[in-house]
Design a protein around this motif. Structure first.
Motif, PDB file in Angstrom:
ATOM      1  N   ALA A   1       0.812  -1.216   0.000  1.00  0.00           N
ATOM      2  CA  ALA A   1       0.000   0.000   0.000  1.00  0.00           C
ATOM      3  C   ALA A   1       0.844   1.263   0.000  1.00  0.00           C
ATOM      4  O   ALA A   1       0.402   2.313  -0.466  1.00  0.00           O
ATOM      5  N   ILE A   2       2.070   1.155   0.499  1.00  0.00           N
ATOM      6  CA  ILE A   2       2.873   2.357   0.659  1.00  0.00           C
ATOM      7  C   ILE A   2       4.163   2.342  -0.159  1.00  0.00           C
ATOM      8  O   ILE A   2       4.762   3.375  -0.397  1.00  0.00           O
ATOM      9  N   ARG A   3       4.586   1.166  -0.639  1.00  0.00           N
ATOM     10  CA  ARG A   3       5.905   1.064  -1.256  1.00  0.00           C
ATOM     11  C   ARG A   3       6.021   1.804  -2.586  1.00  0.00           C
ATOM     12  O   ARG A   3       7.124   2.164  -2.994  1.00  0.00           O
ATOM     13  N   GLY A   4       4.902   2.052  -3.281  1.00  0.00           N
ATOM     14  CA  GLY A   4       4.997   2.760  -4.539  1.00  0.00           C
ATOM     15  C   GLY A   4       5.063   4.268  -4.400  1.00  0.00           C
ATOM     16  O   GLY A   4       5.241   4.985  -5.382  1.00  0.00           O
ATOM     17  N   VAL A   5       4.952   4.765  -3.155  1.00  0.00           N
ATOM     18  CA  VAL A   5       4.901   6.207  -2.922  1.00  0.00           C
ATOM     19  C   VAL A   5       6.271   6.784  -2.617  1.00  0.00           C
ATOM     20  O   VAL A   5       6.607   7.886  -3.062  1.00  0.00           O
ATOM     21  N   ALA A   6       7.070   6.053  -1.838  1.00  0.00           N
ATOM     22  CA  ALA A   6       8.385   6.550  -1.428  1.00  0.00           C
ATOM     23  C   ALA A   6       9.382   5.396  -1.390  1.00  0.00           C
ATOM     24  O   ALA A   6       9.003   4.226  -1.399  1.00  0.00           O
ATOM     25  N   GLU A   7      10.673   5.740  -1.343  1.00  0.00           N
ATOM     26  CA  GLU A   7      11.713   4.725  -1.277  1.00  0.00           C
ATOM     27  C   GLU A   7      11.566   3.916   0.019  1.00  0.00           C
ATOM     28  O   GLU A   7      11.163   4.437   1.058  1.00  0.00           O
ATOM     29  N   ALA A   8      11.938   2.656  -0.056  1.00  0.00           N
ATOM     30  CA  ALA A   8      11.814   1.789   1.111  1.00  0.00           C
ATOM     31  C   ALA A   8      12.593   2.324   2.299  1.00  0.00           C
ATOM     32  O   ALA A   8      12.164   2.212   3.448  1.00  0.00           O
ATOM     33  N   SER A   9      13.757   2.938   2.044  1.00  0.00           N
ATOM     34  CA  SER A   9      14.569   3.472   3.131  1.00  0.00           C
ATOM     35  C   SER A   9      13.885   4.630   3.841  1.00  0.00           C
ATOM     36  O   SER A   9      14.185   4.930   4.997  1.00  0.00           O
TER      37      SER A   9
END
Length: 315
Positions: A20-28
């Protein structure tokens, strides 16, 4: 304790939350956000009294969850504007009411512009809250099964974030196969103290704890760690609580330049029964210029080469 179907359902639910969130910002950038949300959900479930009320600790839980910090409140308001602000306020209230969580959400902000403009941020966080409301992530039983479920969800999320982080994932995550091998080689025992001077997410320490518990049947091992990265230190603190290890002492700072684990006198460095670590390899700037004058005499056997931090960690 968890059957294969339950384990699979938990892994799927954890993946959906991560997705749900990984496509919005870098994993770090967001790696601690999903773990913080899992912790909020878990403690909200555990702190519910038998009558289903929040605001006071339940009969089985030491955690206090104020009504404005309860996951159910956040979930009910998920389709209203201001999700990021409400979640941040909930995390702050959680810290304020529970001393064991002091600074545990350091650097975690759901109201950050890293999650997009206000409209996108509200949409993403609404989806994230919905994902954490999955049946597989219902921990209200607050028993050993719920503890095993949240630990599995935590491990799944950390593994997913580490994989998505690529090379950077190795900076805070030791693969479980390596962790288990190290624990088997060192064989930490009940009652011993175990330290990881570069603890990252804390998974290696937790593996040592599991080994000692399985060997003795008792959960009385003492965990200590230090981590240079503030983000990884936060991750380790959350990881410990989600695995039922709120007693672990984790220090924040550079182990080589600024050791923070001291003995009772406050001056000499603490010693441990077992030391395990997966330190950063080939570290160039490790503090060679200060090694000769190290007040703790950690390099009394000789000063490691300037460009090889590996030998500094061994010393």
């Amino acid at each position: 304790m968890l059957d294969p179907k339950q384990q699979q359902a938990i892994r799927i639910a954890a993946w959906n939350a991560f997705d749900a969130i990984r496509g919005v910002a870098e994993a770090s950038v967001f790696r601690n956000h999903v773990l913080a949300m899992l912790l909020l959900k878990y403690l909200s479930d555990c702190a519910r009294s038998p009558a289903g009320e929040v605001g006071q600790p339940g009969n089985h839980s030491p955690w206090i969850i104020a009504k404005d910090a309860d996951f159910a409140m956040l979930r009910a308001a998920a389709h209203q504007a201001g999700n990021g602000k409400r979640i941040d306020q909930a995390l702050q209230a959680l810290e304020n009411d529970n001393p064991l969580l002091d600074d545990v959400f350091q650097g975690v902000s759901f109201d950050s512009t890293a999650l997009g403009n206000p409209k996108q941020k509200d949409r993403v966080l609404s989806q994230l809250l919905t994902c954490f409301d999955a049946t597989a992530l219902d921990f209200r039983a607050a028993d050993q099964q719920a503890a095993a479920a949240v630990a599995l969800a935590c491990d799944s999320l950390i593994s997913q974030v580490a994989t998505a982080s690529g090379k950077q994932g190795g900076e805070f995550f030791t693969p479980p196969e390596i962790s288990r091998l190290i624990a088997r080689l060192m064989q930490p025992q009940s009652g011993e103290s175990v330290c990881d001077p570069c603890c990252g997410s804390g998974t290696l320490l937790l593996t040592c704890r599991r080994f000692a518990c399985e060997s003795s049947g008792r959960d009385d091992i003492h965990l200590f760690g230090q981590e240079k990265s503030g983000s990884a230190w936060t991750l380790a603190k959350i990881n410990m609580v989600l695995h039922g290890e709120a007693r672990a002492h984790l220090a924040w700072g550079d182990t080589l330049r600024d050791p923070r684990l001291f003995a009772a006198d406050g001056r000499s460095l603490q010693v441990f029964d077992v030391v395990v670590s997966n330190p950063p390899f080939n570290l160039k700037e490790w503090g060679h210029e200060d090694a000769e004058g190290d007040v703790h005499q950690r390099y009394r056997r000789g000063i490691p080469p300037r460009g090889t931090g590996d030998y500094a960690f061994i010393s």
